[in-house]
Design a protein around this motif. Structure first.
Motif, PDB file in Angstrom:
ATOM      1  N   THR A  11       0.857  -1.184   0.000  1.00  0.00           N
ATOM      2  CA  THR A  11       0.000   0.000   0.000  1.00  0.00           C
ATOM      3  C   THR A  11       0.893   1.234   0.000  1.00  0.00           C
ATOM      4  O   THR A  11       1.985   1.229   0.570  1.00  0.00           O
ATOM      5  N   GLU A  12       0.402   2.272  -0.635  1.00  0.00           N
ATOM      6  CA  GLU A  12       1.200   3.491  -0.735  1.00  0.00           C
ATOM      7  C   GLU A  12       0.263   4.675  -0.516  1.00  0.00           C
ATOM      8  O   GLU A  12      -0.288   5.217  -1.464  1.00  0.00           O
ATOM      9  N   ALA A  13       0.035   4.967   0.790  1.00  0.00           N
ATOM     10  CA  ALA A  13      -0.817   6.125   1.116  1.00  0.00           C
ATOM     11  C   ALA A  13       0.097   7.328   1.307  1.00  0.00           C
ATOM     12  O   ALA A  13       1.300   7.151   1.526  1.00  0.00           O
TER      13      ALA A  13
ATOM     14  N   GLU B 128       3.689   0.619   2.913  1.00  0.00           N
ATOM     15  CA  GLU B 128       3.756  -0.721   3.521  1.00  0.00           C
ATOM     16  C   GLU B 128       4.334  -1.667   2.486  1.00  0.00           C
ATOM     17  O   GLU B 128       3.821  -1.768   1.365  1.00  0.00           O
TER      18      GLU B 128
END
Ligand code: NAD
Length: 455
Positions: free
Chosen positions: A106-108, A113
Motif C-alpha cells: 500500500t502506498e498512502a 507498507e
C-alpha cells in the motif's frame, strides 16, 4: 560408502561418508560464505543459475550416463529428467525478480507498507534418489535464488549425481561456500538434523519424513516434507478412445519403472469400459521392453533399491492369496540386477497392500467401479494425498470429482506430470509445505513487513 550399479550389481565407486566433524566444518564455511551470497544482487544470482542450466544442457550426455549407472533409469529417461530440470530452472529464473523482489503493498500519502523477501539463512536439503535432478532443482534452485546457502544431502543411491550438481553449480559461479554436499545415508541424515541450520527441506518416504519433522519441530524453523503417494486414477464411462487412455495411463504407472512419487498407483475403471480398458492396458504393458538401461528402447530398467524387489513380490503374493488375478508379470526377472517384471493385477480390493501401500515399482492394481460416487469413495480411501487423476470427456464432471479428492494436485486427462508454474504439495501423509510456483520460490524466504512513514 559403496555405489552399486543396480543393473549389474557391480560397485561403481566408493565414497568417503561425512562425519560429524566434517559436517561442522561445512556448516562453518556456509555460515561465512552464505552472507556473501545473500548480498549478491538478485539479478546476478539469476544469471548464475541460468549458467548452471546451460551447463546441464552442455553435459546432458555424460550426466545421464552417471545417473543411469547409479539409479538404473533407462538412459533416455535420464536425458528427459535433465531436460525437465532445465525447464523448471527456466521458469524459476524467469520469475525470480517478480516474486522475490521487494513488494509495495500500500502506498498512502506519508506511509508505505512493503514486504521484503529475506533468505532463511543456511537451509538443508535431504533428498531422494528417484529424480535427483528434478527434486533437487525444486529446492536447491529457488533456495539459491532467494539468497540462501545450501547444505545438500543427496540420497545415498544418487550421490554421484549430487556431486555433479555441486561441480556444475560451482562452475556456474555459485561460491563453494554457499553450496556444500553431505555424503552418506541415514546416519549422516540423522546428524544433519542436529546442526544449527535455518530450515530443513526433505524429500523422501513418509516414514523418514515424519521422523525428520518430529525431530526438527521443537526448533521453530521451517521444515517442509515432500513425501510419497498412492495416487489414484479414474477412467469414466464416456471416454471415446479407450486405447489411447490405456496407453497414456499405463505410461503414468510404469514410467521410471513406477518409481515416481506421482506415479499412478491405483486405477478405478467404470464398469461400462472396464473389459476393453483392461485388455488394452495389459497389451500395452506386455509390449514394454525390460532390459539394460543403457540400451536405447529399454522402457523398464532395474529398480534402484534391491529391497524393493522383495516388497513387490510380497504385494503380489498377498493380493493373489486374497483373490486377485495376475494378468502379467508378478516376479523378479531372471539374471543379475534388481529387475522386476511389469505387473498388472485385477480383482483387487482395498484390503490388499497393493491398493494401500506405496508400491514404488512397476506394478498396478485395477478395480471395476459402478459409478463416479464409488470411484470418489475409493480414491479418497487412502492415507496419502499427492495427486489424483480423472479421464473423461467432460471437464465439469472431472473438476467436480477432483474437488472432492483431498490431494495437492488434480489432473484431467493427464497424469504423472509436474509443472514449475503451479505448486507441488502433498496432503496427509504425502507431506507438508510446497515447492514450485511463486509459493515455492517464496518458501525459502522469511517475508519481513516494512511500515515506512515519512516524518
Ligand atoms: P527415504 O525416506 O528412504 O530417504 C530419503 C532421504 O532421507 C535420503 O537422503 C536418506 O539418506 C535420508 N534419511 C534416511 N534416514 C534418515 C534419518 N533418520 N534422518 C535424516 N535423513 C534420513 O526415501 P527414498 O527411498 O530416498 O525416496 C523414495 C520416497 O520419496 C518415496 O516415498 C517417494 O514417493 C518419495 N518422493 C516424494 C517426492 C515428492 O515430491 N513428493 C519426490 C520424490 C520422491
Amino acid at each position: 560408502m559403496k555405489i552399486i550399479n543396480p543393473a549389474t550389481d557391480e560397485v561403481i565407486r566408493e565414497l568417503e561418508e561425512d562425519t560429524p566433524e566434517s559436517l561442522d566444518r561445512k556448516v562453518e564455511k556456509l555460515r561465512k560464505g552464505g552472507s556473501q551470497w545473500m548480498n549478491v544482487p538478485l539479478v546476478d544470482r539469476v544469471e548464475t543459475l541460468r549458467r548452471y542450466s546451460q551447463l546441464l544442457k552442455d553435459e546432458t550426455e555424460s550426466l545421464s550416463k552417471v545417473l543411469t549407472a547409479e539409479v538404473g533409469k533407462p538412459l533416455q529417461q535420464s536425458r528427459n529428467e535433465i531436460n525437465g530440470a532445465r525447464s523448471r530452472i527456466q521458469w524459476m529464473t524467469d520469475n525470480a525478480q517478480r516474486y522475490l523482489s521487494d513488494e509495495v503493498m500500500t502506498e498512502a500519502p506519508g506511509m508505505v507498507e512493503q514486504i521484503s523477501y529475506e533468505p532463511l539463512g543456511i537451509i538443508c536439503n535431504i533428498s531422494a534418489w528417484n529424480y535427483p535432478y528434478l527434486v533437487g532443482t525444486n529446492v536447491i534452485v529457488p533456495a539459491l535464488l532467494a539468497g540462501n546457502a545450501v547444505l545438500y544431502k543427496p540420497s545415498e543411491y544418487a550421490s554421484l549425481t549430487g556431486l555433479e550438481v555441486a561441480r556444475l553449480l560451482q562452475k556456474a559461479g555459485v561460491p563453494e561456500d554457499a553450496f556444500q554436499v553431505a555424503i552418506g545415508g541415514p546416519t549422516v541424515g540423522e546428524a544433519l538434523l542436529d546442526l544449527p541450520l535455518d530450515g530443513f527441506f526433505f524429500t523422501g518416504s513418509y516414514r523418514t519424513g515424519k521422523h525428520v519433522y518430529e525431530r526438527v519441530s521443537a526448533r521453530m524453523i521451517p521444515c517442509q516434507c515432500e513425501l510419497g503417494g498412492k495416487d489414484p486414477l479414474y477412467v469414466a464411462d464416456d471416454n471415446g478412445d479407450i486405447h489411447s487412455v490405456a496407453v497414456a495411463t499405463a505410461d503414468g504407472a510404469f514410467y521410471n519403472s513406477g518409481q515416481s512419487c506421482c506415479a499412478v498407483e491405483r486405477i478405478y475403471v467404470h464398469e461400462k469400459v472396464y473389459d476393453q480398458y483392461v485388455e488394452e492396458f495389459v497389451r500395452e504393458v506386455k509390449s514394454y521392453r525390460l532390459g539394460s538401461p543403457l540400451e536405447e528402447g529399454t522402457y523398464i530398467g532395474p529398480l534402484t533399491r534391491k529391497a524393493q524387489v522383495e516388497f513387490l513380490e510380497e504385494q503380489v503374493a498377498e493380493a493373489v492369496k486374497y483373490g486377485a488375478t495376475l494378468r502379467t508379470g508378478g516376479k523378479k526377472a531372471e539374471g543379475t540386477g534388481n529387475y522386476f517384471e511389469p505387473t498388472v493385477l485385477t480383482e483387487v480390493t482395498h484390503q490388499m497392500s497393493v491398493m494401500r501401500d506405496e508400491s514404488f515399482g512397476p506394478i498396478i492394481g485395477i478395480m471395476k467401479v459402478a459409478d463416479d460416487e464409488e470411484a470418489i469413495r475409493l480414491m479418497q480411501d487412502t492415507d496419502y494425498g499427492l495427486t489424483a487423476s480423472v479421464y473423461c470427456s467432460d471437464r465439469e464432471r472431472a473438476e467436480r470429482i477432483l474437488r472432492q479428492i483431498n490431494a495437492g494436485t488434480g489432473y484431467w486427462n493427464c497424469c504423472d506430470r509436474v509443472s514449475a508454474a503451479v505448486p507441488w504439495s502433498g496432503r496427509k501423509h504425502s507431506g507438508i509445505g510446497m515447492t514450485l510456483s511463486h509459493a515455492g520460490l517464496r518458501a525459502f524466504t522469511r517475508p519481513k513487513a516494512f511500515h515506512l512513514k515519512q516524518s
